[in-house]
Motif scaffolding. Structure first.
Motif, PDB file in Angstrom:
ATOM      1  N   ALA A  18      -0.717  -7.642  -1.496  1.00 32.49           N
ATOM      2  CA  ALA A  18      -0.964  -6.580  -0.523  1.00 32.49           C
ATOM      3  C   ALA A  18       0.263  -6.347   0.345  1.00 32.49           C
ATOM      4  N   HIS A  19       0.877  -7.437   0.785  1.00 35.45           N
ATOM      5  CA  HIS A  19       2.067  -7.322   1.639  1.00 35.45           C
ATOM      6  C   HIS A  19       3.189  -6.596   0.899  1.00 35.45           C
ATOM      7  N   ARG A  20       3.432  -6.965  -0.342  1.00 36.39           N
ATOM      8  CA  ARG A  20       4.516  -6.349  -1.103  1.00 36.39           C
ATOM      9  C   ARG A  20       4.249  -4.856  -1.316  1.00 36.39           C
ATOM     10  N   LEU A  21       3.021  -4.524  -1.652  1.00 35.59           N
ATOM     11  CA  LEU A  21       2.687  -3.128  -1.917  1.00 35.59           C
ATOM     12  C   LEU A  21       2.722  -2.291  -0.635  1.00 35.59           C
ATOM     13  N   LEU A  22       2.237  -2.846   0.464  1.00 33.53           N
ATOM     14  CA  LEU A  22       2.267  -2.119   1.734  1.00 33.53           C
ATOM     15  C   LEU A  22       3.706  -1.806   2.154  1.00 33.53           C
ATOM     16  N   VAL A  23       4.572  -2.782   2.001  1.00 37.60           N
ATOM     17  CA  VAL A  23       5.986  -2.579   2.343  1.00 37.60           C
ATOM     18  C   VAL A  23       6.610  -1.513   1.446  1.00 37.60           C
ATOM     19  N   ALA A  24       6.111  -1.434   0.198  1.00 40.18           N
ATOM     20  CA  ALA A  24       6.639  -0.447  -0.748  1.00 40.18           C
ATOM     21  C   ALA A  24       6.028   0.941  -0.563  1.00 40.18           C
ATOM     22  N   GLY A  25       5.126   1.091   0.411  1.00 42.54           N
ATOM     23  CA  GLY A  25       4.576   2.405   0.699  1.00 42.54           C
ATOM     24  C   GLY A  25       3.218   2.701   0.103  1.00 42.54           C
ATOM     25  N   TRP A  26       2.532   1.664  -0.402  1.00 39.02           N
ATOM     26  CA  TRP A  26       1.210   1.850  -0.968  1.00 39.02           C
ATOM     27  C   TRP A  26       0.157   1.855   0.142  1.00 39.02           C
ATOM     28  N   ARG A  27      -0.971   2.482  -0.160  1.00 36.07           N
ATOM     29  CA  ARG A  27      -2.176   2.319   0.643  1.00 36.07           C
ATOM     30  C   ARG A  27      -2.940   1.171  -0.006  1.00 36.07           C
TER      31      ARG A  27
END
Length: 339
Positions: A18-27
């Motif tokens: 979740a952290h990696r995806l959030l930083v990459a701009g994901w919801r």
């Protein structure tokens, strides 16, 4: 903005992904039963918590909604779990099922939970033989864990849906349970000046940082497909190297005492012991475009800092039974006194 739904998103793998995806701009939406376990760093980045039980198919379907770009299941242990995942995966562009190296067997049929340790001839690839799938035995038992995981994998792979089965090895990171590093961290906090190492600290069991598993999850999200992929750290540190990494990060020095097979049984044991190397071949993941977040030494630091902070706040890991055999100071002191 792409969307990800992570089932079991408050555990070590889910929170790292979740952290990696959030930083990459994901919801990112993560599910769990207890809102209090939602990592605050995920909320700070915009992550949303959904109070959903993995066994509640209706609630899971509602959480998927009209669909999601990525569905990650960190809580799939049985064939029944996998069957309940398929209707959700049908509404996802890419799905990840987290399995594990416990599925592999050696030439004699031994696996990591066998009474006889497995002996693999070299790095284990995804085509290596696995346990016979079973769903008639408790997945929480030593014989049942890997066999149920194989059964779950087959359900997912036979569906024809774009599901990536990922097989990590000894996951480490913030929130991992058991937090194996505590076996060394506690020794440091207790001021131990000597470290005993069975088999001279030569054992090798491939580790997998939750951050590296998160990197592979992001990779397969961008390349949907039906496949099995191993995931492990880019290095294979020995027991001695792991202990040195932890002590070094904490600024602690001690005398290292290498033990051979003449030492008392059980003395100098660690959570990473293995009479034979267990190493995963990760070339298939690399060929797909996966790039690890870092080595064991560079990825373990946050977990070590979290363990020290928790201990200072009177909240050390509660796995007393798990760590007892690694922290028998009385036996160690008796041995050292007799040297």
């Amino acid at each position: 903005m792409p969307r990800a739904l992570i089932l079991g998103g408050t555990g070590p793998v889910g929170r790292a992904a979740a952290h990696r995806l959030l930083v990459a701009g994901w919801r990112v939406d993560v599910t769990g039963r207890d809102p209090a376990r939602m990592p605050p760093e995920l909320s700070a980045l915009g992550g949303e918590f959904r109070a959903v039980d993995r066994a509640d198919s209706g609630a899971l379907r509602a959480a998927v909604g009209e669909g999601t770009d990525l569905l990650v299941d960190c809580l799939c242990f049985t064939a029944a779990d996998a069957r309940s995942l398929l209707p959700l995966a049908a509404h996802a562009t890419s799905t990840v099922l987290v399995s594990g190296r416990a599925v592999y067997i050696d030439a004699a049929g031994n696996h990591i939970n066998s009474s006889t340790p497995p002996r693999f001839s070299g790095p284990i690839s995804e085509t290596h033989p696995t346990m016979t799938p079973r769903d008639d035995i408790d997945h929480r038992s030593r014989e049942g864990y890997g066999a149920n995981k194989v059964a779950a994998e087959l359900v997912a792979l036979d569906s024809g849906l774009p599901i990536s089965v990922l097989r990590p090895s000894q996951i480490h990171g913030v929130g991992a349970s058991p937090a194996r590093e505590w076996a060394v961290v506690k020794r440091v906090l207790d001021g131990r000046t000597t470290l005993l190492l069975a088999d001279r600290g030569a054992g090798v069991v491939h580790t997998t940082a939750a951050a590296n598993l998160a990197a592979l999850i992001e990779t397969v999200a961008q390349r949907p497909g039906t496949r099995v992929l191993n995931c492990a750290d880019p290095d294979t540190p020995s027991v001695l190297e792991i202990c040195r990494t932890i002590a070094g990060h904490l600024g602690h020095e001690w005398e290292e005492v290498s033990l051979d097979d003449t030492a008392p049984t059980g003395l100098g044991r660690t959570p990473w012991d293995s009479p034979h190397p267990i190493v995963l071949d990760t070339s298939a993941a690399t060929a797909l475009g996966y790039r690890p977040a870092g080595t064991y030494a560079t990825t373990i630091a946050p977990a070590l800092d979290r363990l020290v902070k928790a201990a200072a706040n009177g909240q050390p890991p509660a796995d007393d039974d798990y760590f007892a055999e690694y922290l028998d100071y009385a036996a160690e002191d008796a041995f050292l006194a007799g040297r």
